[in-house]
Scaffold this active site. Structure first.
Site, PDB file in Angstrom:
ATOM      1  N   CYS A 172     -11.787 -10.870  18.242  1.00 56.70           N
ATOM      2  CA  CYS A 172     -11.543  -9.490  18.217  1.00 56.70           C
ATOM      3  C   CYS A 172     -12.737  -8.851  18.703  1.00 56.70           C
ATOM      4  O   CYS A 172     -13.892  -8.756  18.254  1.00 56.70           O
ATOM      5  CB  CYS A 172     -11.097  -9.031  16.838  1.00 56.70           C
ATOM      6  SG  CYS A 172     -10.961  -7.327  16.404  1.00 56.70           S
ATOM      7  N   ARG A 210      -8.333  -5.861  11.796  1.00 57.22           N
ATOM      8  CA  ARG A 210      -8.035  -6.256  13.314  1.00 57.22           C
ATOM      9  C   ARG A 210      -8.211  -7.737  13.649  1.00 57.22           C
ATOM     10  O   ARG A 210      -7.647  -8.132  14.377  1.00 57.22           O
ATOM     11  CB  ARG A 210      -9.189  -5.297  14.106  1.00 57.22           C
ATOM     12  CG  ARG A 210      -8.642  -3.771  14.093  1.00 57.22           C
ATOM     13  CD  ARG A 210      -9.736  -2.869  14.831  1.00 57.22           C
ATOM     14  NE  ARG A 210     -10.937  -2.879  13.813  1.00 57.22           N
ATOM     15  CZ  ARG A 210     -12.079  -2.020  14.022  1.00 57.22           C
ATOM     16  NH1 ARG A 210     -11.990  -1.136  15.127  1.00 57.22           N
ATOM     17  NH2 ARG A 210     -12.938  -1.964  12.987  1.00 57.22           N
ATOM     18  N   GLN A 249       0.722  -1.041   0.027  1.00 60.91           N
ATOM     19  CA  GLN A 249       0.016   0.078  -0.091  1.00 60.91           C
ATOM     20  C   GLN A 249       1.042   1.391  -0.051  1.00 60.91           C
ATOM     21  O   GLN A 249       1.746   1.535   0.931  1.00 60.91           O
ATOM     22  CB  GLN A 249      -0.805   0.134   1.083  1.00 60.91           C
ATOM     23  CG  GLN A 249      -1.771   1.279   1.111  1.00 60.91           C
ATOM     24  CD  GLN A 249      -2.863   1.436   2.325  1.00 60.91           C
ATOM     25  OE1 GLN A 249      -2.317   1.535   3.240  1.00 60.91           O
ATOM     26  NE2 GLN A 249      -4.312   1.503   2.009  1.00 60.91           N
ATOM     27  N   TYR A 267      -6.076  10.574   4.123  1.00 59.78           N
ATOM     28  CA  TYR A 267      -4.721  10.739   3.840  1.00 59.78           C
ATOM     29  C   TYR A 267      -4.492  11.644   2.632  1.00 59.78           C
ATOM     30  O   TYR A 267      -5.689  11.960   2.028  1.00 59.78           O
ATOM     31  CB  TYR A 267      -3.986   9.350   3.763  1.00 59.78           C
ATOM     32  CG  TYR A 267      -3.685   9.009   5.092  1.00 59.78           C
ATOM     33  CD1 TYR A 267      -2.532   9.246   6.028  1.00 59.78           C
ATOM     34  CD2 TYR A 267      -4.605   8.196   5.823  1.00 59.78           C
ATOM     35  CE1 TYR A 267      -2.451   8.945   7.278  1.00 59.78           C
ATOM     36  CE2 TYR A 267      -4.615   7.778   7.182  1.00 59.78           C
ATOM     37  CZ  TYR A 267      -3.417   8.055   7.883  1.00 59.78           C
ATOM     38  OH  TYR A 267      -3.248   7.549   9.046  1.00 59.78           O
TER      39      TYR A 267
HETATM   40  C1  LIG Z   1      -3.543  -0.983  13.731  1.00 57.84           C
HETATM   41  C2  LIG Z   1      -4.300  -0.458  12.434  1.00 57.84           C
HETATM   42  C3  LIG Z   1      -3.658  -0.141  11.569  1.00 57.84           C
HETATM   43  C4  LIG Z   1      -4.196   0.486  10.119  1.00 57.84           C
HETATM   44  N1  LIG Z   1      -3.430   0.730   9.292  1.00 57.84           N
HETATM   45  C5  LIG Z   1      -3.929   0.915   8.047  1.00 57.84           C
HETATM   46  C6  LIG Z   1      -3.174   1.322   6.870  1.00 57.84           C
HETATM   47  O1  LIG Z   1      -1.926   1.470   7.274  1.00 57.84           O
HETATM   48  N2  LIG Z   1      -3.627   1.489   5.947  1.00 57.84           N
HETATM   49  C7  LIG Z   1      -5.113   1.499   5.593  1.00 57.84           C
HETATM   50  O2  LIG Z   1      -5.500   1.556   4.802  1.00 57.84           O
HETATM   51  N3  LIG Z   1      -5.703   1.058   6.841  1.00 57.84           N
HETATM   52  C8  LIG Z   1      -5.558   1.088   7.940  1.00 57.84           C
HETATM   53  N4  LIG Z   1      -6.279   0.357   8.995  1.00 57.84           N
HETATM   54  C9  LIG Z   1      -7.654   0.400   8.772  1.00 57.84           C
HETATM   55  C10 LIG Z   1      -7.806  -1.080   8.397  1.00 57.84           C
HETATM   56  O3  LIG Z   1      -7.245  -1.579   7.166  1.00 57.84           O
HETATM   57  C11 LIG Z   1      -9.573  -1.176   8.203  1.00 57.84           C
HETATM   58  O4  LIG Z   1      -9.906  -0.601   7.088  1.00 57.84           O
HETATM   59  C12 LIG Z   1     -10.257  -0.847   9.319  1.00 57.84           C
HETATM   60  O5  LIG Z   1      -9.432  -1.339  10.505  1.00 57.84           O
HETATM   61  C13 LIG Z   1     -11.495  -1.817   9.545  1.00 57.84           C
HETATM   62  O6  LIG Z   1     -11.609  -3.012   9.136  1.00 57.84           O
HETATM   63  P1  LIG Z   1     -11.529  -4.191  10.195  1.00 57.84           P
HETATM   64  O7  LIG Z   1     -12.813  -3.640  11.045  1.00 57.84           O
HETATM   65  O8  LIG Z   1     -11.499  -5.444   9.922  1.00 57.84           O
HETATM   66  O9  LIG Z   1     -10.261  -4.022  11.311  1.00 57.84           O
HETATM   67  C14 LIG Z   1      -5.504   0.269  10.132  1.00 57.84           C
HETATM   68  C15 LIG Z   1      -6.513  -0.354  11.245  1.00 57.84           C
HETATM   69  C16 LIG Z   1      -5.727  -0.656  12.408  1.00 57.84           C
HETATM   70  C17 LIG Z   1      -6.591  -1.120  13.516  1.00 57.84           C
END
Ligand SMILES: Cc1cc2nc3c(=O)[nH]c(=O)nc-3n(C[C@H](O)[C@H](O)[C@H](O)COP(=O)(O)O)c2cc1C
Length: 361
Positions: A341, A319, A100, A169
Site C-alpha cells: 500500500c 488501506r 460502525q 462526523y
Molecule cells: C477508502 C476509505 C474509507 C474509509 N472509511 C472509513 C469509515 O467508514 N469509517 C471510519 O471511521 N474511517 C474510515 N476510513 C479511515 C480508516 O478507518 C483509517 O482510520 C485511516 O485510513 C488510517 O488508517 P490506514 O493508514 O491503515 O489506512 C476510511 C479510509 C479509507 C482509505
C-alpha cells in the site's frame, strides 16, 4: 507484553489475533443503502484473510446522516435479512465483525439524502451547503436512531458495534469547539459537548445489555485551530470508560485538517507509521479499557513494536486491507513482507467513481 497473534477478549467477544480491519467505507451497498452480494463477498474475503476483527464501513443510522454514495445504512428492520447474510458469511469463514454506526452531521451529502445537512451549529466555516442547526428534538431522534441501529445490528448477528465519534462526523462535531459553537446545553463545556455521545452509549447499553461489545472510534485531536485537543479527548475517554464502553480506537483529524487528516499520505518510512502513536500511549496511561491504534501502520515490525512496547492493545488498519485482504494470514504464516500500500488514497477515488473501493496500483 502483547503479541499480535494471541487471542484476546473485548467484553464477550473472543478474538483470534490483535489485528483489526478498521472501518472502511466500500461504496458497495446499493443506492438505497442496502447490503448487496458484492458487499457480502467483499467481507467474506476479509474474513478469509485472517483479521481478528472486522469493523464495517460507517453505516448511517438515518438517511440524513449519509455521507457517501452506496454507503451502507441500518435504518429500518428491512435492512436486517441481507445484513444477516453478511454476518453469516463472515462467521462461516472464521471472522468476527462489528458494525460502525454513524451520522455524518454537516458532512452528509444533501444530493444523496435530499435533505439539508444537519449541523451541530449552522456555522458556514467548513461548508458551502445550507445547514440546519439541530434542535433538541432532532438530537433526541438521532440518539434514538443510534440505539435502533445497534438493535438492528445485534438482530443481524453482528458481534458488536462501534460508534463513530471521529473524523469530523456528527458526534465528533459535537465534541469539537471548532464545529460546536452552541450556547445551549449541548455547547460550551466538555460535559455538554459530550452529552449526545454519552447518551447514545447509555441507550445502546439499555437496549442490548452490558455484554454486547460496544466500541468507540474517537479523535485524539482534530488538528484544527480551536478544535478538540488531546487533554479533552482523554477526558472523553474517561467518561466513555465510566459508561461501560469496552474499547476505544484512537484516530484523529477531520476533512479540514489538511495533511493531518485521518488518512495521511506520504508514509514513506518507518517513522511516518503509526502517526497517532503518541496519543494512543496517552490513552493507555489514562484508561484501563483496551486501546486500538489506527493510522499509517504498514510494517509487521512496526505492528510488533507497537504491541511489545505497550503503545496499544490492538493494531487497526484500513488501506493495507484494500491492497491485500489476506495479508494477516500471510504474516501469520511467516511471510512478513510489507503490504504494498502506497497510501495515495486512490482507493477512495475509485469508490467515489461508483465501482467500489479498489487499489489500482
Ligand atoms: C477508502 C476509505 C474509507 C474509509 N472509511 C472509513 C469509515 O467508514 N469509517 C471510519 O471511521 N474511517 C474510515 N476510513 C479511515 C480508516 O478507518 C483509517 O482510520 C485511516 O485510513 C488510517 O488508517 P490506514 O493508514 O491503515 O489506512 C476510511 C479510509 C479509507 C482509505
Amino acid at each position: 507484553m502483547r503479541h499480535l497473534f494471541e487471542t484476546s477478549e473485548i467484553n464477550d467477544l473472543k478474538l483470534k489475533n490483535r489485528i483489526i480491519r478498521s472501518a472502511t467505507w466500500t461504496g458497495m451497498a446499493d443506492e438505497t443503502g442496502k447490503c448487496t452480494q458484492k458487499l457480502i463477498q467483499y467481507y467474506e474475503s476479509l474474513a478469509q484473510g485472517g483479521a481478528g476483527l472486522i469493523v464495517t464501513g460507517h453505516t448511517y443510522v438515518m438517511k440524513s446522516g449519509q455521507a457517501g454514495p452506496r454507503q451502507l445504512g441500518v435504518e429500518g428492520e428491512e435492512a436486517i435479512p441481507m445484513l444477516r447474510a453478511l454476518t453469516k458469511a463472515v462467521h462461516r469463514n472464521g471472522g468476527k465483525i462489528i458494525m460502525q454506526l454513524s451520522h455524518a452531521g454537516m458532512y452528509a451529502d444533501p444530493q444523496l439524502t435530499g435533505l439539508d445537512a444537519k449541523a451541530v451549529s449552522a456555522s458556514k466555516r467548513y461548508t458551502t451547503y445550507r445547514l440546519k442547526e439541530l434542535t433538541f428534538e432532532c438530537i433526541e431522534e438521532i440518539v434514538q436512531a443510534f440505539a435502533a441501529g445497534a438493535l438492528h445490528a445485534n438482530a443481524a448477528g453482528f458481534d458488536g458495534v462501534q460508534i463513530h465519534a471521529g473524523h469530523g462526523y456528527l458526534l465528533s462535531q459535537f465534541l469539537s469547539p471548532a464545529y460546536n459553537v452552541r450556547t445551549d446545553g449541548y455547547g460550551g463545556v466538555l460535559g455538554n459537548r459530550a452529552k449526545p455521545l454519552l447518551e447514545i452509549v447509555r441507550r445502546i447499553r439499555k437496549a442490548i445489555g452490558r455484554h454486547y461489545p460496544l466500541l468507540v472510534k474517537l479523535n485524539c485531536q482534530d488538528f484544527l485551530e480551536g478544535g478538540l485537543a488531546v487533554e479533552e479527548s482523554l477526558k472523553v475517554g474517561v467518561l466513555l470508560e465510566a459508561e461501560g464502553v469496552d474499547a476505544i480506537e484512537v484516530s484523529g483529524g477531520t476533512r479540514e485538517s489538511g495533511r493531518f487528516k485521518s488518512t495521511r499520505t506520504d508514509i514513506l518510512c518507518e517513522k511516518d507509521e503509526g502517526y497517532f502513536e503518541f496519543f494512543a500511549r496517552r490513552f493507555k496511561q489514562h484508561l484501563k479499557i483496551p486501546i486500538a491504534l489506527v493510522g499509517g501502520i504498514r510494517r509487521y515490525e512496526t505492528a510488533v513494536r507497537l504491541m511489545q512496547t505497550g503503545a496499544a492493545d490492538y493494531i487497526a488498519m484500513s488501506r493495507p486491507f484494500i491492497k491485500e485482504p489476506g495479508f494477516v494470514k500471510r504474516w501469520q504464516s511467516g511471510n512478513t513482507a510489507m503490504v504494498g500500500c502506497v497510501s495515495d488514497n486512490e482507493c477512495l477515488s475509485a469508490g467515489l467513481r461508483g465501482t467500489g473501493i479498489v487499489c489500482s496500483r
